[in-house]
Design an enzyme around this catalytic site. Structure first.
Site, PDB file in Angstrom:
ATOM      1  N   SER A  23     -53.726  15.601  61.667  1.00 49.74           N
ATOM      2  CA  SER A  23     -53.101  14.544  60.941  1.00 49.74           C
ATOM      3  C   SER A  23     -52.165  15.428  59.531  1.00 49.74           C
ATOM      4  CB  SER A  23     -53.608  13.357  60.591  1.00 49.74           C
ATOM      5  OG  SER A  23     -54.488  13.361  59.621  1.00 49.74           O
ATOM      6  N   LYS A  69     -55.064  12.143  53.554  1.00 54.72           N
ATOM      7  CA  LYS A  69     -53.482  11.862  53.394  1.00 54.72           C
ATOM      8  C   LYS A  69     -52.960  12.283  52.103  1.00 54.72           C
ATOM      9  CE  LYS A  69     -53.786  10.043  57.906  1.00 54.72           C
ATOM     10  NZ  LYS A  69     -54.916  10.642  58.174  1.00 54.72           N
TER      11      LYS A  69
END
Length: 145
Positions: A60, A97
């Site tokens: 990710s 993230k």
């Protein structure tokens, strides 16, 4: 969603380096006598008591250059800013993230992946959420022993 395993680090080991830089020219004979020490506490860790390793799982964050199997150093004492790569605890799992604070005045923040194949997470008041730490270094292994 969980894409990082947290590990406690012991940041007190020094590694001797024969040469600190990699040169593409001719080596100097004087460099044979240079011995530097790589000290993680001094060189990479600002807050040893608040620093942890994280083993990355998944892709990710691949467009940020962080890949499956990489190891990151996370510092819980570093205040994250808009755009920082963070390790967040959200709804019972750790995830890594980009932190997007541009919507804070609208009552939410976002956790953005660095891969368009993954969704952006909208974090709102009432969510079980905490920015657990800020990613400050990346360690990558190219060959295993």
């Amino acid at each position: 969603m969980g894409n990082i395993k947290i590990k406690r680090g012991v940041f007190d080991t020094k590694l001797e380096l024969e040469h600190a830089g990699v040169k593409a020219g001719f080596p100097s004979p004087a460099e044979d006598y240079i011995h530097e020490t790589l000290d993680f506490n001094r060189d990479y860790i600002r807050h040893p008591e608040a620093s942890f390793y994280g083993d990355v799982e998944g892709d990710s964050m691949k467009d940020a250059g962080i890949f499956d199997g990489d190891r990151v150093i996370i510092d819980k004492a570093v205040e994250p800013r808009n755009g920082s790569i963070v390790v967040a605890f959200w709804n019972g799992e750790f995830t890594m993230k980009y932190l997007d604070l541009t919507h804070k005045s609208d009552g939410y923040i976002e956790l953005r992946p660095a891969n368009p194949n993954y969704p952006v997470f909208k974090v709102e008041a009432g969510d079980n959420f905490e920015v657990w730490g800020t990613v400050i270094h990346l360690i990558r292994t190219f060959e295993t022993f």
